[in-house]
Design a protein around this motif. Structure first.
Motif, PDB file in Angstrom:
ATOM      1  N   VAL A 228       0.840  -1.202   0.000  1.00  0.00           N
ATOM      2  CA  VAL A 228       0.000   0.000   0.000  1.00  0.00           C
ATOM      3  C   VAL A 228       0.874   1.251   0.000  1.00  0.00           C
ATOM      4  O   VAL A 228       0.644   2.204  -0.760  1.00  0.00           O
ATOM      5  CB  VAL A 228      -0.941  -0.004   1.227  1.00  0.00           C
ATOM      6  CG1 VAL A 228      -1.619   1.359   1.368  1.00  0.00           C
ATOM      7  CG2 VAL A 228      -1.990  -1.094   1.086  1.00  0.00           C
ATOM      8  N   GLN A 233      -0.659   6.900  -4.411  1.00  0.00           N
ATOM      9  CA  GLN A 233      -2.098   7.045  -4.223  1.00  0.00           C
ATOM     10  C   GLN A 233      -2.367   7.996  -3.065  1.00  0.00           C
ATOM     11  O   GLN A 233      -1.472   8.311  -2.289  1.00  0.00           O
ATOM     12  CB  GLN A 233      -2.723   5.682  -3.902  1.00  0.00           C
ATOM     13  CG  GLN A 233      -2.162   5.073  -2.610  1.00  0.00           C
ATOM     14  CD  GLN A 233      -2.775   3.737  -2.268  1.00  0.00           C
ATOM     15  OE1 GLN A 233      -3.976   3.640  -2.085  1.00  0.00           O
ATOM     16  NE2 GLN A 233      -1.949   2.708  -2.222  1.00  0.00           N
ATOM     17  N   LEU A 235      -3.747   8.122   0.357  1.00  0.00           N
ATOM     18  CA  LEU A 235      -3.972   7.092   1.365  1.00  0.00           C
ATOM     19  C   LEU A 235      -5.025   7.549   2.375  1.00  0.00           C
ATOM     20  O   LEU A 235      -4.887   8.597   3.003  1.00  0.00           O
ATOM     21  CB  LEU A 235      -2.665   6.775   2.090  1.00  0.00           C
ATOM     22  CG  LEU A 235      -2.740   5.714   3.181  1.00  0.00           C
ATOM     23  CD1 LEU A 235      -3.104   4.354   2.590  1.00  0.00           C
ATOM     24  CD2 LEU A 235      -1.412   5.632   3.932  1.00  0.00           C
ATOM     25  N   ASN A 236      -6.097   6.752   2.488  1.00  0.00           N
ATOM     26  CA  ASN A 236      -7.095   6.980   3.535  1.00  0.00           C
ATOM     27  C   ASN A 236      -6.679   6.148   4.744  1.00  0.00           C
ATOM     28  O   ASN A 236      -6.682   4.925   4.695  1.00  0.00           O
ATOM     29  CB  ASN A 236      -8.480   6.564   3.034  1.00  0.00           C
ATOM     30  CG  ASN A 236      -9.566   6.858   4.056  1.00  0.00           C
ATOM     31  OD1 ASN A 236      -9.593   6.264   5.123  1.00  0.00           O
ATOM     32  ND2 ASN A 236     -10.452   7.778   3.727  1.00  0.00           N
ATOM     33  N   TYR A 237      -6.336   6.815   5.820  1.00  0.00           N
ATOM     34  CA  TYR A 237      -5.769   6.123   6.978  1.00  0.00           C
ATOM     35  C   TYR A 237      -6.740   5.096   7.561  1.00  0.00           C
ATOM     36  O   TYR A 237      -6.371   3.953   7.842  1.00  0.00           O
ATOM     37  CB  TYR A 237      -5.381   7.144   8.044  1.00  0.00           C
ATOM     38  CG  TYR A 237      -4.723   6.516   9.265  1.00  0.00           C
ATOM     39  CD1 TYR A 237      -3.401   6.135   9.236  1.00  0.00           C
ATOM     40  CD2 TYR A 237      -5.456   6.307  10.418  1.00  0.00           C
ATOM     41  CE1 TYR A 237      -2.800   5.567  10.352  1.00  0.00           C
ATOM     42  CE2 TYR A 237      -4.881   5.736  11.554  1.00  0.00           C
ATOM     43  CZ  TYR A 237      -3.536   5.376  11.512  1.00  0.00           C
ATOM     44  OH  TYR A 237      -2.956   4.777  12.590  1.00  0.00           O
ATOM     45  N   ASN A 238      -8.021   5.471   7.722  1.00  0.00           N
ATOM     46  CA  ASN A 238      -8.988   4.556   8.336  1.00  0.00           C
ATOM     47  C   ASN A 238      -9.201   3.315   7.461  1.00  0.00           C
ATOM     48  O   ASN A 238      -9.301   2.184   7.973  1.00  0.00           O
ATOM     49  CB  ASN A 238     -10.324   5.265   8.557  1.00  0.00           C
ATOM     50  CG  ASN A 238     -10.221   6.316   9.650  1.00  0.00           C
ATOM     51  OD1 ASN A 238      -9.444   6.146  10.604  1.00  0.00           O
ATOM     52  ND2 ASN A 238     -10.979   7.387   9.533  1.00  0.00           N
ATOM     53  N   GLN A 239      -9.270   3.507   6.154  1.00  0.00           N
ATOM     54  CA  GLN A 239      -9.431   2.351   5.248  1.00  0.00           C
ATOM     55  C   GLN A 239      -8.204   1.451   5.318  1.00  0.00           C
ATOM     56  O   GLN A 239      -8.317   0.215   5.266  1.00  0.00           O
ATOM     57  CB  GLN A 239      -9.648   2.836   3.817  1.00  0.00           C
ATOM     58  CG  GLN A 239     -11.012   3.478   3.582  1.00  0.00           C
ATOM     59  CD  GLN A 239     -11.186   3.945   2.148  1.00  0.00           C
ATOM     60  OE1 GLN A 239     -10.313   3.784   1.320  1.00  0.00           O
ATOM     61  NE2 GLN A 239     -12.342   4.551   1.865  1.00  0.00           N
ATOM     62  N   CYS A 240      -7.058   2.069   5.410  1.00  0.00           N
ATOM     63  CA  CYS A 240      -5.819   1.301   5.493  1.00  0.00           C
ATOM     64  C   CYS A 240      -5.822   0.417   6.737  1.00  0.00           C
ATOM     65  O   CYS A 240      -5.483  -0.767   6.686  1.00  0.00           O
ATOM     66  CB  CYS A 240      -4.597   2.232   5.529  1.00  0.00           C
ATOM     67  SG  CYS A 240      -3.012   1.403   5.725  1.00  0.00           S
ATOM     68  N   ASP A 242      -8.481  -0.598   8.450  1.00  0.00           N
ATOM     69  CA  ASP A 242      -9.508  -1.663   8.280  1.00  0.00           C
ATOM     70  C   ASP A 242      -8.955  -2.799   7.412  1.00  0.00           C
ATOM     71  O   ASP A 242      -9.205  -3.974   7.707  1.00  0.00           O
ATOM     72  CB  ASP A 242     -10.762  -1.057   7.620  1.00  0.00           C
ATOM     73  CG  ASP A 242     -11.508  -0.140   8.573  1.00  0.00           C
ATOM     74  OD1 ASP A 242     -11.284  -0.256   9.799  1.00  0.00           O
ATOM     75  OD2 ASP A 242     -12.300   0.695   8.094  1.00  0.00           O
TER      76      ASP A 242
END
Length: 242
Positions: A228, A233, A235-240, A242
């Motif tokens: 990742v 890209q 980076l969406n921290y919360n999605q990462c 999850d």
């Protein structure tokens, strides 16, 4: 590019002294080659000032505003470097290591109509013996030019105030005395450094929360995290997480 002022100091760490040397006109060609290399060196790293009242930065600002003070201010900077090298030598002496002996070149440059450059460089200055009388002398090789450490400060004068644009620093070793003790600068954070710091922070959480339970899962998740981080890209921290 116009050279406004140049100084040359021999740093004698063994005898704990700094010696200023006057430079003949023909030596200016030699100095210009060092300046060009220091300014264009691909190994330079960007640094920032955390306190404009520190000794070296304060001296540079005063030189830019009043060139009549250059001699005493460059002497002060050379003295500061000798002090920093003395402290560094004391830390590594027990390991059988020593600070490289060299000389200090300082140059103030009018780079454009509104930009000033200050260049400080520690260069190799080796001993040799005169073939005619075998007397010990110090000098430079006309062919080999060894730049051990350098810093290039870019600045502008606005309403009698000096504003620093950027600072490029090079060091031939991992020794921090040049940037931390002498120049008193902070390394600028770039995208690569920020990404690495973010990776280490999340990976440390994986190590503490996952590895004790399942080393296999930790290795898999850490590998996915690296993928990742290595992919360009947003980076969406919360999605990462999850």
């Amino acid at each position: 590019m116009t050279i406004l002022y140049t100084s040359f100091h021999i740093l004698d760490l063994d005898n704990d002294m700094v010696q200023r040397k006057e430079m003949p006109e023909e030596f200016q060609v030699f100095v210009k080659e060092y300046i060009e290399y220091a300014n264009s060196n691909e190994k330079n790293k960007m640094y920032t000032i955390h306190d404009e009242q520190t000794q070296v930065v304060s001296c540079i600002r005063q030189m830019a505003l009043n060139q009549d003070k250059c001699e005493v201010l460059t002497d002060s900077i050379a003295d500061k470097l000798l002090t920093s090298e003395r402290l560094a030598q004391a830390k590594i002496y027990h390991m059988g290591s020593s600070v490289k002996k060299g000389s200090l070149i300082q140059v103030l440059i009018q780079n454009s109509s509104d930009e000033l450059l200050y260049v400080v460089a520690k260069v190799e200055h080796s001993k040799w013996y005169d073939g005619s009388d075998l007397s010990k002398k110090y000098g430079f090789s006309g062919d080999k030019k060894s730049l051990w450490k350098s810093a290039v400060f870019s600045m502008y004068e606005i309403n009698s105030h000096i504003v620093f644009k950027d600072i490029k620093v090079y060091s031939d070793t991992m020794a921090k005395y040049w940037t931390v003790s002498f120049l008193e600068l902070d390394e600028a954070r770039d995208d690569a450094k920020n990404t690495y710091s973010a990776f280490k922070a999340v990976d440390n959480e994986l190590k503490s929360a996952v590895e004790p339970v399942s080393k296999k899962d930790y290795v898999k998740l850490s590998s996915e995290l690296q993928n990742v981080m290595n992919t360009p890209q947003q980076l969406n921290y919360n999605q990462c997480i999850d």
